[in-house]
Design an enzyme around this catalytic site. Structure first.
Site, short mmCIF file in Angstrom:
data_model
loop_
_atom_site.label_atom_id
_atom_site.label_comp_id
_atom_site.label_asym_id
_atom_site.label_seq_id
_atom_site.Cartn_x
_atom_site.Cartn_y
_atom_site.Cartn_z
N ASP A 181 -8.06 -4.49 -0.50
CA ASP A 181 -8.58 -4.96 -1.78
C ASP A 181 -8.42 -6.47 -1.96
OD1 ASP A 181 -9.22 -2.31 -2.79
OD2 ASP A 181 -7.06 -2.01 -2.92
N HIS B 225 0.84 -1.19 0.00
CA HIS B 225 0.00 0.00 0.00
C HIS B 225 0.88 1.24 0.00
CE1 HIS B 225 -3.01 2.97 1.32
NE2 HIS B 225 -3.91 2.11 0.85
#
Length: 433
Positions: A368, A310
């Site tokens: 996700d 991320h």
């Protein structure tokens, strides 16, 4: 928050010095105030992607990527998911505090009251081809709301802003469901007063006169939690787009439509779709987890492992832990002993989180990685994943839009650039070129 006026000095090439204030925020994080840098020195900063640039002061969301912390208005994300529903969190983000029981009931009634779309908007939906991307429809329909509900164009828009916010928060869900129905050539299902916010959305998507559909409590609970996980995430691409467009004094609908367009990209809201495509490819091609891991490490191999790492978090994404639990709750509540895509995802996570290559690069599973699988088990098609992301992020977008409206600085967003084009050139007449 306080400023240290003797905090930092910049020594320029000509020997001149520029003194910058150091701002210490409420969490003890520090930033260098360069608001007068160009005016006083002629210099600007160069920061591709704005990774080191604070574009605003905000009280909405706090992230500490090194410690894996995410808080909305001071509340930890795990506590909000465990104790609140999406409407409470939306209220928190937009109004600044969690609602009382009475406020929660009244807000739910208000959202139901404004959930219907103008009847003429149906023609807009029906004009789209069935294979249109739902994010294209969503962004266009959100922008079109300003034509049907133009309160923000009035002389004193502040008086009607709360109504406009409520309308958008409620109608976005209806637009999303109608978009799904249009994709599948189905008649629209109107929202019903008896259902909650999330149950209404699922019913508008899946009900028909021949299936006697009733929203599953497991799916309603999961959707509530997933929308909370996506409700805000500081100055991400789409939120920055909302604030940037809003800084021109564009109305709320136009600003949120810009957020939808920004979210559309695979590097942002489309990331969970990319994860599903990857897991499906692994399954269909019979790839082993060993080969997947090795290909992901090979810089010369075009294969990419989506759902890991991320931009902000340098440890485990706190939303990913919760999303994983939700995923298992849905699988158990749906009476699924296993799901082949979930099995692949779990094995990938196990291998990656014990592999030095991933650990050294802080490549942990992100939110996700699990949300797409959960939506998949709920019967939601991959093309709708980003639409649900937009539904969840809407309260955050609204909160940031409102915050900008009351920002005392309130300048239109206008980044500078470092010019890399040719020097001065002169036009040669077309007859001599």
């Amino acid at each position: 928050m306080y400023k240290d006026k003797d905090g930092a000095r910049i020594i320029l090439a000509d020997g001149k010095e520029y003194t910058c204030d150091i701002i210490t925020d409420n969490m003890g994080d520090k930033s260098i105030d360069i608001t007068r840098l160009r005016a006083e020195t002629g210099y600007i900063t160069y920061d591709p992607g704005f990774v080191n640039t604070g574009s605003c002061m905000s009280s909405i969301c706090y992230i500490n990527g090194e410690k894996g912390i995410l808080r909305y208005r001071g509340y930890d994300i795990a506590e909000l998911v465990a104790n609140c529903d999406f409407i409470e969190v939306a209220y928190l983000l937009i109004k600044g505090s969690l609602p009382t029981a009475e406020q929660r009931i009244n807000y739910q009634k208000l959202l139901n009251t404004h959930s219907l779309l103008h009847v003429n908007m149906r023609d807009f939906f029906k004009a789209y081809p069935h294979d249109s991307h739902p994010m294209g429809i969503l962004s266009a329909m959100v922008a079109s709301l300003s034509a049907f509900y133009p309160e923000l164009a009035e002389k004193d828009p502040e008086d009607n802003l709360d109504l406009t916010v409520t309308r958008l928060l409620s109608k976005m869900r209806t637009i999303a469901a109608f978009t799904y129905r249009q994709m599948n050539g189905l008649d629209f299902v109107e929202p019903e007063y008896k259902y909650s916010y999330c149950a209404n959305f699922l019913n508008m998507m899946f009900y028909s006169t021949v299936n006697n559909y009733t929203p599953s409590p497991v799916h309603v609970n999961a959707l509530n939690k997933l929308l909370i996980l996506h409700a805000d995430h500081e100055q991400n691409c789409s939120t920055s787009a909302v604030r940037l467009v809003g800084s021109s004094e564009a109305n709320l609908y136009a600003s949120v439509a810009a957020g939808c367009c920004a979210l559309w990209g695979s590097k942002h809201g489309g990331a969970n779709q990319a994860v599903m495509d990857m897991l499906t490819r692994i399954k269909n091609e019979g790839m082993t987890i060993d080969s997947v891991i090795e290909r992901a490490k090979d810089k010369n191999d075009p294969f990419r492992l989506f759902g890991f790492g991320h931009r902000v978090y340098k440890t485990f994404d706190p939303r990913a832990r919760i999303a994983k639990e939700i995923c298992h709750e849905v699988m158990k509540g749906s009476n699924l002993s296993s799901d082949p895509l979930l099995d692949i995802a779990m094995e990938l996570e196990e291998r990656a989180t014990h592999d030095d290559y991933f650990l050294e690069r802080n490549l942990y599973p992100n939110v996700d990685f699990y949300t797409g699988i959960t939506f998949h088990m709920m019967g939601i098609p991959v093309s709708m994943f980003t639409v649900l992301f937009a539904m969840g992020r809407l309260p955050g977008w609204i909160a940031h839009y409102l915050e900008w409206r009351h920002d005392p600085y309130q300048k239109i967003g206008r980044p500078r650039q470092v010019y890399s084009g040719p020097e001065e050139r002169h036009v040669i007449p077309i007859s001599k070129r």
